[in-house]
Design a protein around this motif. Structure first.
Motif, PDB file in Angstrom:
ATOM      1  N   PRO A 196       1.193  -1.436  -0.191  1.00 30.28           N
ATOM      2  CA  PRO A 196      -0.008   0.509  -0.218  1.00 30.28           C
ATOM      3  C   PRO A 196       1.016   1.135   0.143  1.00 30.28           C
ATOM      4  O   PRO A 196       1.820   1.260   0.762  1.00 30.28           O
ATOM      5  N   LEU A 197       0.571   2.479  -0.628  1.00 29.17           N
ATOM      6  CA  LEU A 197       1.120   3.616  -0.357  1.00 29.17           C
ATOM      7  C   LEU A 197       1.018   3.917   0.653  1.00 29.17           C
ATOM      8  O   LEU A 197      -0.170   4.092   1.166  1.00 29.17           O
ATOM      9  N   PRO A 198       1.761   5.200   1.138  1.00 30.55           N
ATOM     10  CA  PRO A 198       2.125   5.324   2.635  1.00 30.55           C
ATOM     11  C   PRO A 198       1.094   6.569   3.045  1.00 30.55           C
ATOM     12  O   PRO A 198       0.758   7.409   1.772  1.00 30.55           O
ATOM     13  N   ARG A 199       1.009   6.658   4.379  1.00 28.13           N
ATOM     14  CA  ARG A 199      -0.400   8.123   4.615  1.00 28.13           C
ATOM     15  C   ARG A 199       1.319   9.061   5.048  1.00 28.13           C
ATOM     16  O   ARG A 199       2.036   8.360   5.293  1.00 28.13           O
ATOM     17  N   GLY A 212      -1.493   3.007   3.312  1.00 33.44           N
ATOM     18  CA  GLY A 212      -1.085   2.060   4.877  1.00 33.44           C
ATOM     19  C   GLY A 212      -0.182   2.496   4.773  1.00 33.44           C
ATOM     20  O   GLY A 212      -0.890   4.298   5.710  1.00 33.44           O
ATOM     21  N   PRO A 213       0.655   2.197   6.074  1.00 30.49           N
ATOM     22  CA  PRO A 213       1.537   3.417   7.242  1.00 30.49           C
ATOM     23  C   PRO A 213       1.831   4.659   7.148  1.00 30.49           C
ATOM     24  O   PRO A 213       2.112   5.314   6.156  1.00 30.49           O
ATOM     25  N   GLN A 214       1.884   5.441   8.123  1.00 27.75           N
ATOM     26  CA  GLN A 214       2.053   7.246   8.149  1.00 27.75           C
ATOM     27  C   GLN A 214       3.545   6.988   8.519  1.00 27.75           C
ATOM     28  O   GLN A 214       4.792   6.276   8.929  1.00 27.75           O
ATOM     29  N   VAL A 215       4.681   7.416   7.402  1.00 25.74           N
ATOM     30  CA  VAL A 215       5.662   7.987   7.720  1.00 25.74           C
ATOM     31  C   VAL A 215       6.383   9.430   8.198  1.00 25.74           C
ATOM     32  O   VAL A 215       5.337   9.814   7.558  1.00 25.74           O
ATOM     33  N   ARG A 216       7.415   9.429   8.650  1.00 24.40           N
ATOM     34  CA  ARG A 216       7.953  10.108   8.977  1.00 24.40           C
ATOM     35  C   ARG A 216       8.778  10.963   8.833  1.00 24.40           C
ATOM     36  O   ARG A 216       8.867  11.906   8.486  1.00 24.40           O
ATOM     37  N   ASP A 217       9.136   9.799   7.762  1.00 28.81           N
ATOM     38  CA  ASP A 217      10.803  10.499   6.971  1.00 28.81           C
ATOM     39  C   ASP A 217      11.188   9.582   6.027  1.00 28.81           C
ATOM     40  O   ASP A 217      10.108   8.320   6.225  1.00 28.81           O
ATOM     41  N   LEU A 224      10.085   0.456   5.889  1.00 35.76           N
ATOM     42  CA  LEU A 224       9.100  -0.295   5.281  1.00 35.76           C
ATOM     43  C   LEU A 224       8.643  -0.958   3.822  1.00 35.76           C
ATOM     44  O   LEU A 224       8.693  -1.752   3.297  1.00 35.76           O
ATOM     45  N   ILE A 225       9.553  -0.088   2.923  1.00 31.06           N
ATOM     46  CA  ILE A 225       9.206  -0.977   1.227  1.00 31.06           C
ATOM     47  C   ILE A 225      10.089  -2.247   1.341  1.00 31.06           C
ATOM     48  O   ILE A 225       9.667  -3.360   0.848  1.00 31.06           O
ATOM     49  N   ALA A 226      11.043  -2.133   2.048  1.00 32.64           N
ATOM     50  CA  ALA A 226      12.417  -3.011   2.194  1.00 32.64           C
ATOM     51  C   ALA A 226      11.475  -4.372   2.885  1.00 32.64           C
ATOM     52  O   ALA A 226      11.778  -5.232   2.697  1.00 32.64           O
ATOM     53  N   LEU A 227      10.679  -4.023   3.407  1.00 28.80           N
ATOM     54  CA  LEU A 227       9.920  -5.192   4.315  1.00 28.80           C
ATOM     55  C   LEU A 227       8.573  -5.383   3.808  1.00 28.80           C
ATOM     56  O   LEU A 227       7.899  -6.785   4.164  1.00 28.80           O
ATOM     57  N   GLY A 228       8.606  -5.375   3.050  1.00 28.71           N
ATOM     58  CA  GLY A 228       7.296  -5.311   2.294  1.00 28.71           C
ATOM     59  C   GLY A 228       6.136  -4.500   2.368  1.00 28.71           C
ATOM     60  O   GLY A 228       4.840  -4.994   2.299  1.00 28.71           O
ATOM     61  N   ARG A 229       5.910  -3.751   3.139  1.00 27.32           N
ATOM     62  CA  ARG A 229       5.215  -3.319   3.883  1.00 27.32           C
ATOM     63  C   ARG A 229       4.378  -2.146   3.210  1.00 27.32           C
ATOM     64  O   ARG A 229       3.244  -1.515   3.776  1.00 27.32           O
ATOM     65  N   ALA A 230       4.863  -1.428   1.965  1.00 28.17           N
ATOM     66  CA  ALA A 230       4.790  -0.173   1.224  1.00 28.17           C
ATOM     67  C   ALA A 230       5.350   0.358   0.193  1.00 28.17           C
ATOM     68  O   ALA A 230       6.028  -0.690   0.298  1.00 28.17           O
TER      69      ALA A 230
END
Length: 299
Positions: A196-199, A212-217, A224-230
């Motif tokens: 999913p695309l992040p928030r 997807g998960p909210q990102v700060r930086d 998160l991308i490397a973990l297959g989450r975004a």
């Protein structure tokens, strides 16, 4: 209106509770209540609807909250810039440049190296911030100059110079089924069920956002991308320092991203003018055009 009254009102408007606002301000509740009533009488409007159970903003109160925040930010920024001007006059270090962590690739090192070679260069402190924070730090006086990226960031209210424009790419884990594609479209990236695309912390519709998960930086985003989450759509310069477990694919219909150097329009700093001229000279050289004549860069 006095800045003291505005600070009182902002505290009450944000807390929507006189007791909590008084505690936040370090004062007793009765004088806070009197100050707000006096402010309402002076303006001739009701700013807060009060009941025995709740406090809420009126339409007029919502407008004053927005304007009061801007006014207090401007007052605080004036103080910071005044102190920084005094430090500069005394020969102490110079400029604070703010940018998002993990962006601008090779541009920043080249700019800093080229500026350091100028005869009257001053020290440039680089302030790395989270996504969407550069504007606030520049507006409130904690930074002298910023690298912004349109359309993600707004340069409204600042003077600015465009440095470069680039296309965007999808950042994917190595080994993902789409990693071998020659190109993608925004709709294809947004439709990925497994990534999913992040928030983002601040979102105005100028770039894709998903569930997807909210990102700060960017460091958190890449993890998160490397973990297959975004998945993310970013300027192509992100390739410069990309992790080995990530790859990119061009996104042909994503909007182009323009990097600008921006500064407060009231600045009269010679050091800042020299930094902007250096940045502009580099950008013209990258584009194969002659640099502008000295004095044509507005600072």
């Amino acid at each position: 209106m006095e800045t003291r009254e505005l600070r009182y009102f902002v505290a009450v408007a944000e807390e929507l509770h006189f007791g909590r606002a008084a505690t936040r301000l370090g004062m007793a509740q009765p004088p806070l209540s009197r100050a707000i009533r006096q402010l309402e009488r002076r303006l001739g409007v009701t700013l807060l609807d009060r009941t025995s159970r709740a406090v809420s903003l009126t339409a007029a109160g919502s407008v004053l909250l927005r304007e009061a925040r801007a006014a207090l930010d401007a007052v605080d920024a004036a103080g910071r810039r005044t102190r920084r001007a005094a430090l500069a006059a005394s020969g102490e270090p110079g400029l604070v440049l703010v940018m998002k962590a993990g962006t601008s690739g090779e541009l920043l090192p080249r700019l800093l190296d080229a500026y350091a070679a100028e005869p009257d260069a001053v020290t440039v402190e680089v302030l790395l911030c989270g996504i969407g924070e550069q504007e606030r730090l520049l507006r409130d006086g904690r930074a002298d100059v910023a690298l912004l990226h349109r359309p993600f960031d707004s340069a409204s209210g600042f003077d600015s110079e465009e440095l470069r424009t680039e296309q965007q790419v999808a950042v994917l884990p190595v080994g993902h089924p789409l990693a071998g594609r020659a190109e993608l479209r925004v709709a294809e990236v947004a439709a990925l069920a497994d990534l999913p695309l992040p928030r983002w912390p601040r979102h105005d519709g100028s770039y894709p956002e998903g569930p997807g998960p909210q990102v700060r930086d960017h460091a958190q985003l890449y993890q998160l991308i490397a973990l297959g989450r975004a998945v993310a759509v970013l300027p192509e310069s992100c390739r410069v320092h990309l992790r080995d477990d990530l790859t990119t694919v061009p996104v042909t219909d994503a909007p182009a991203v323009t990097t600008v150097i921006a500064w407060p329009p009231q600045s009269r700093s010679r050091a800042l003018a020299a930094l902007v001229r250096t940045a502009t000279r580099l950008s013209y050289g990258d584009a194969g055009h002659p640099a502008p004549e000295p004095g044509l860069v507005p600072v």
